[in-house]
Design an enzyme around this catalytic site. Structure first.
Site, PDB file in Angstrom:
ATOM      1  N   ARG A  61       3.660 -21.185  33.083  1.00  0.00           N
ATOM      2  CA  ARG A  61       2.990 -20.560  31.937  1.00  0.00           C
ATOM      3  C   ARG A  61       1.724 -19.803  32.342  1.00  0.00           C
ATOM      4  O   ARG A  61       1.176 -19.047  31.539  1.00  0.00           O
ATOM      5  CB  ARG A  61       2.660 -21.616  30.879  1.00  0.00           C
ATOM      6  CG  ARG A  61       3.875 -22.008  30.037  1.00  0.00           C
ATOM      7  CD  ARG A  61       3.481 -22.908  28.894  1.00  0.00           C
ATOM      8  NE  ARG A  61       3.293 -24.285  29.326  1.00  0.00           N
ATOM      9  CZ  ARG A  61       2.762 -25.242  28.578  1.00  0.00           C
ATOM     10  NH1 ARG A  61       2.332 -24.959  27.360  1.00  0.00           N
ATOM     11  NH2 ARG A  61       2.634 -26.469  29.033  1.00  0.00           N
ATOM     12  N   ASN A  68      -2.709 -25.341  31.269  1.00  0.00           N
ATOM     13  CA  ASN A  68      -1.319 -24.916  31.442  1.00  0.00           C
ATOM     14  C   ASN A  68      -1.129 -23.407  31.393  1.00  0.00           C
ATOM     15  O   ASN A  68      -0.085 -22.912  31.817  1.00  0.00           O
ATOM     16  CB  ASN A  68      -0.444 -25.577  30.366  1.00  0.00           C
ATOM     17  CG  ASN A  68      -0.386 -27.082  30.521  1.00  0.00           C
ATOM     18  OD1 ASN A  68       0.001 -27.578  31.575  1.00  0.00           O
ATOM     19  ND2 ASN A  68      -0.797 -27.801  29.500  1.00  0.00           N
ATOM     20  N   TYR A  74     -23.407   0.010  60.249  1.00  0.00           N
ATOM     21  CA  TYR A  74     -21.966   0.045  60.552  1.00  0.00           C
ATOM     22  C   TYR A  74     -21.600   1.425  61.085  1.00  0.00           C
ATOM     23  O   TYR A  74     -21.903   2.449  60.459  1.00  0.00           O
ATOM     24  CB  TYR A  74     -21.188  -0.266  59.271  1.00  0.00           C
ATOM     25  CG  TYR A  74     -19.691  -0.362  59.413  1.00  0.00           C
ATOM     26  CD1 TYR A  74     -19.111  -1.132  60.423  1.00  0.00           C
ATOM     27  CD2 TYR A  74     -18.850   0.296  58.523  1.00  0.00           C
ATOM     28  CE1 TYR A  74     -17.724  -1.233  60.535  1.00  0.00           C
ATOM     29  CE2 TYR A  74     -17.473   0.198  58.622  1.00  0.00           C
ATOM     30  CZ  TYR A  74     -16.915  -0.568  59.638  1.00  0.00           C
ATOM     31  OH  TYR A  74     -15.557  -0.658  59.742  1.00  0.00           O
TER      32      TYR A  74
END
Length: 448
Positions: free
Chosen positions: A16, A228, A371
């Site tokens: 579910r 659920n 970087y």
């Protein structure tokens, strides 16, 4: 001291949930729901853990291995009911222990106190203790049919009489067994039902048939909140956040608009912390005393020392360490960097893979260029340095103590202590050229 084993049932697919992710790995407060259960069992002093997983649940195995490395993992090859799932941990059940607890990996709000309540019933002479609770509406839940203090049966609603449906005490799912009878009771459970499955609830009937004492431990409804589907998952997150907000305020933090602040399961706040509206904490955050977190900030994997100010609109990423009295201002991002005592990074700046020394000032628009497309490099800025606005520091680079970097500089080489560094082209002015350019632009706009 009674020894204990907890069997955690985590084999369900959770269809579910409409997800490729196993149900127990869906997160509440940035922690998988099974992680909440394992954390509680650790706090409750459970000696041994056994986790039952389903086939093709490698992700659950990996998560359990990280969250509870000492837990044994067992597979339920076929899904033939809850008792069948518990028996998947037979190698652990065969080792003598005083208390055996069965808990569910999708009930993240169970508390150490609830676990202790179940175990207390065993210590007082019961062979089986069933967790019970009283929901707002008992509809859909199995009812606990009592005779005085003794539990006679767990009656599913579809099988209950009209009188039994009026019972408000319901089955919470968790059970505790006396260790010396647990395996015998579980092995005696049959599958004589429409689904041909082995139900843990039948343990009550088996124990009563053998003349064993069966008790109920009543716990709060919030502690057995089962999940659920995604709607219930959202409800669980809401409940978790409400609990954490209240705890934060009770422990000495000020939340200006509590309903807009979101915590992770491991957020740590000191006293006299002030949190303005719309602040989000990811996992791994520790905030010391007297810190102010201003509105719309996002903090994850960061440490903030006492007296610091963060935000508004700041982002602290993993590895950020903010020193005492430091200022991190609006639209500033800090990643894998240390900002030392009293330093100021007040606006429009990125500091990544770096150190900013004590009492240094970082001007608006400064970027540590860490970087190169392949590797990350560090920037080291000493104490009492001044970095002018719109400066780009191309790592690896070191700026010495007391150095001054002129605004608009692009630096690629180290700057020694107390030096003044320029890294920009010389300004040149061409008189009258602006008018010439405007005329040229007009000519280009004329239709051909």
């Amino acid at each position: 001291m009674r020894e204990s084993l907890a069997v955690v049932l985590a084999a369900g697919e959770g269809t579910r949930m409409r997800s490729a992710l196993p149900k127990v790995l869906h997160r509440i407060g940035h922690l998988p729901m099974v992680g909440h259960v394992l954390k509680t069992l650790g706090s409750a002093g459970i000696d041994r853990l056994a986790v039952v997983v389903g086939p093709n649940h490698g992700a659950v195995r990996a998560a359990v291995g990280e969250l509870a490395p000492h837990a044994s993992i067992h597979m339920q090859e076929q899904r033939l009911g809850t008792a069948h799932a518990v028996l998947a941990a037979r190698p652990e059940l065969e080792h003598a222990t005083d208390d055996v607890l069965v808990v569910y990996g999708d009930t993240p709000f169970v508390t150490p106190e609830a676990i202790a309540h179940l175990r207390a019933g065993l210590a007082e002479g019961a062979s089986v203790v069933v967790a019970g609770f009283r929901p707002e509406s008992p509809k859909g839940y199995g009812r606990l049919v009592m005779e005085g203090e003794r539990l006679l049966a767990i009656r599913e609603e579809k099988d209950a009489s009209e009188a039994e449906r009026q019972i408000t005490l319901c089955n919470a799912g968790m059970m505790a067994f006396r260790g010396d009878v647990a395996l015998a009771i579980l092995d005696a459970i049959g599958s004589d039902n429409a689904q041909k499955e082995f139900y843990l609830t039948d343990a009550v009937e088996v124990a009563n048939d053998r003349g064993l004492r069966v008790d109920v431990a009543e716990i709060a409804a919030d502690e057995v909140f089962g999940i659920n589907d995604r709607v219930q998952l959202a409800g669980a997150e809401q409940l978790f956040q409400a609990q954490r907000r209240r705890a934060a305020m009770v422990e000495g933090a000020t939340l200006i608009a509590p309903e807009t602040v979101f915590f992770a399961h491991d957020t740590v706040l000191g006293r006299d912390v002030t949190i303005e509206p719309n602040v989000v904490f990811g996992p791994g955050v520790t905030v010391a005393d007297n810190v102010v977190i201003r509105a719309f900030s996002h903090i994850e994997g960061a440490q903030v020392a006492s007296g610091a100010t963060v935000g508004p609109f700041a982002r602290l990423r993993p590895g950020a360490e903010i020193g005492e009295g430091a200022h991190i201002g609006n639209f500033v991002e800090i990643k894998a960097a240390t900002v030392e005592t009293g330093a100021k990074v007040n606006h429009l700046t990125y500091i990544g893979d770096a150190r900013v020394g004590a009492k240094s000032n970082i001007g608006a628009g400064t970027v540590t260029c860490n970087y190169d497309g392949v590797n990350k490099f560090r920037t080291d800025i000493g104490a009492n340095a001044f970095i002018g606005s719109n400066s780009s520091l191309v790592a690896p680079i070191a700026i010495g103590d007391g150095a001054y970097v002129a605004s608009g500089s692009v630096l690629t080489e180290d700057v020694e202590a107390d030096a003044l560094a320029f890294g920009r082209a010389r300004q040149v002015a061409k008189p009258g050229r602006a008018a010439v350019l405007r005329e040229a632009q007009k000519d280009r706009r004329k239709p051909t």
